[in-house]
Design a protein around this motif. Structure first.
Motif, PDB file in Angstrom:
ATOM      1  N   ARG A   1      34.606  37.615  40.712  1.00 26.11           N
ATOM      2  CA  ARG A   1      35.015  38.004  42.062  1.00 26.11           C
ATOM      3  C   ARG A   1      34.297  39.286  42.436  1.00 26.11           C
ATOM      4  O   ARG A   1      33.999  40.102  41.570  1.00 26.11           O
ATOM      5  CB  ARG A   1      36.531  38.235  42.072  1.00 26.11           C
ATOM      6  CG  ARG A   1      37.120  38.579  43.406  1.00 26.11           C
ATOM      7  CD  ARG A   1      38.649  38.554  43.386  1.00 26.11           C
ATOM      8  NE  ARG A   1      39.241  39.361  42.328  1.00 26.11           N
ATOM      9  CZ  ARG A   1      39.562  40.651  42.461  1.00 26.11           C
ATOM     10  NH1 ARG A   1      39.327  41.293  43.577  1.00 26.11           N
ATOM     11  NH2 ARG A   1      40.119  41.310  41.461  1.00 26.11           N
ATOM     12  N   VAL A   2      34.037  39.466  43.722  1.00 31.10           N
ATOM     13  CA  VAL A   2      33.412  40.696  44.217  1.00 31.10           C
ATOM     14  C   VAL A   2      34.337  41.278  45.275  1.00 31.10           C
ATOM     15  O   VAL A   2      34.710  40.598  46.230  1.00 31.10           O
ATOM     16  CB  VAL A   2      32.007  40.420  44.806  1.00 31.10           C
ATOM     17  CG1 VAL A   2      31.393  41.705  45.340  1.00 31.10           C
ATOM     18  CG2 VAL A   2      31.111  39.778  43.762  1.00 31.10           C
ATOM     19  N   GLY A   3      34.720  42.544  45.079  1.00 35.14           N
ATOM     20  CA  GLY A   3      35.631  43.206  46.000  1.00 35.14           C
ATOM     21  C   GLY A   3      34.916  44.245  46.849  1.00 35.14           C
ATOM     22  O   GLY A   3      33.691  44.274  46.915  1.00 35.14           O
TER      23      GLY A   3
ATOM     24  N   ASP B   1      33.637  44.909  53.618  1.00 39.07           N
ATOM     25  CA  ASP B   1      32.687  43.859  54.014  1.00 39.07           C
ATOM     26  C   ASP B   1      31.245  44.244  53.727  1.00 39.07           C
ATOM     27  O   ASP B   1      30.464  43.434  53.233  1.00 39.07           O
ATOM     28  CB  ASP B   1      32.841  43.514  55.499  1.00 39.07           C
ATOM     29  CG  ASP B   1      34.128  42.770  55.802  1.00 39.07           C
ATOM     30  OD1 ASP B   1      34.736  42.217  54.856  1.00 39.07           O
ATOM     31  OD2 ASP B   1      34.537  42.744  56.980  1.00 39.07           O
TER      32      ASP B   1
ATOM     33  N   ARG C   1      30.574  44.142  49.901  1.00 33.57           N
ATOM     34  CA  ARG C   1      30.512  42.755  49.426  1.00 33.57           C
ATOM     35  C   ARG C   1      29.213  42.084  49.868  1.00 33.57           C
ATOM     36  O   ARG C   1      28.589  41.369  49.085  1.00 33.57           O
ATOM     37  CB  ARG C   1      31.713  41.955  49.924  1.00 33.57           C
ATOM     38  CG  ARG C   1      32.977  42.233  49.153  1.00 33.57           C
ATOM     39  CD  ARG C   1      34.075  41.213  49.399  1.00 33.57           C
ATOM     40  NE  ARG C   1      34.281  40.869  50.782  1.00 33.57           N
ATOM     41  CZ  ARG C   1      35.093  41.499  51.617  1.00 33.57           C
ATOM     42  NH1 ARG C   1      35.791  42.529  51.200  1.00 33.57           N
ATOM     43  NH2 ARG C   1      35.223  41.108  52.860  1.00 33.57           N
TER      44      ARG C   1
ATOM     45  N   SER D   1      26.318  40.762  47.403  1.00 32.76           N
ATOM     46  CA  SER D   1      25.934  39.356  47.540  1.00 32.76           C
ATOM     47  C   SER D   1      24.434  39.218  47.755  1.00 32.76           C
ATOM     48  O   SER D   1      23.783  38.354  47.148  1.00 32.76           O
ATOM     49  CB  SER D   1      26.691  38.717  48.708  1.00 32.76           C
ATOM     50  OG  SER D   1      26.259  37.403  48.923  1.00 32.76           O
TER      51      SER D   1
ATOM     52  N   LYS E   1      33.282  47.203  41.713  1.00 29.05           N
ATOM     53  CA  LYS E   1      33.670  46.178  42.684  1.00 29.05           C
ATOM     54  C   LYS E   1      33.391  44.758  42.185  1.00 29.05           C
ATOM     55  O   LYS E   1      33.877  43.792  42.755  1.00 29.05           O
ATOM     56  CB  LYS E   1      32.938  46.416  44.003  1.00 29.05           C
ATOM     57  CG  LYS E   1      33.298  47.743  44.661  1.00 29.05           C
ATOM     58  CD  LYS E   1      32.465  47.988  45.884  1.00 29.05           C
ATOM     59  CE  LYS E   1      32.659  49.312  46.562  1.00 29.05           C
ATOM     60  NZ  LYS E   1      33.687  50.198  46.184  1.00 29.05           N
TER      61      LYS E   1
END
Length: 76
Positions: free
Chosen positions: A17-19, A22, A25, A29, A67
């Protein structure tokens, strides 16, 4: 599940998971830190990391590494 910042030199982990907000993230990504990605830690110093992701070496700060939530790829 542990943050990538806890990984040690030589560890290979799987991104779960990536926290973060926005923008964080999206940045992670764009670098390839997405669920299912395999990350190998080349160097770790005070949580700042150099990793190999998709045959590319990347430097990531402790703040950003915190994160990225991971599972040990070997299932430990």
């Amino acid at each position: 599940m542990l943050p990538l910042s806890f990984a040690k030199t030589g560890d290979t982990v799987l991104v779960v998971r990536v926290g973060g907000n926005d923008a964080a993230r999206q940045h992670l990504s764009d670098l390839g830190f997405v669920p299912g990605a395999v990350v190998r830690v080349v160097s770790s110093h005070n949580g700042d990391l150099i990793v190999v992701l998709k045959d590319t070496r990347l430097a990531i700060t402790r703040e950003m590494a915190e994160k990225v939530m991971t599972n040990d790829e070997t299932g430990r």
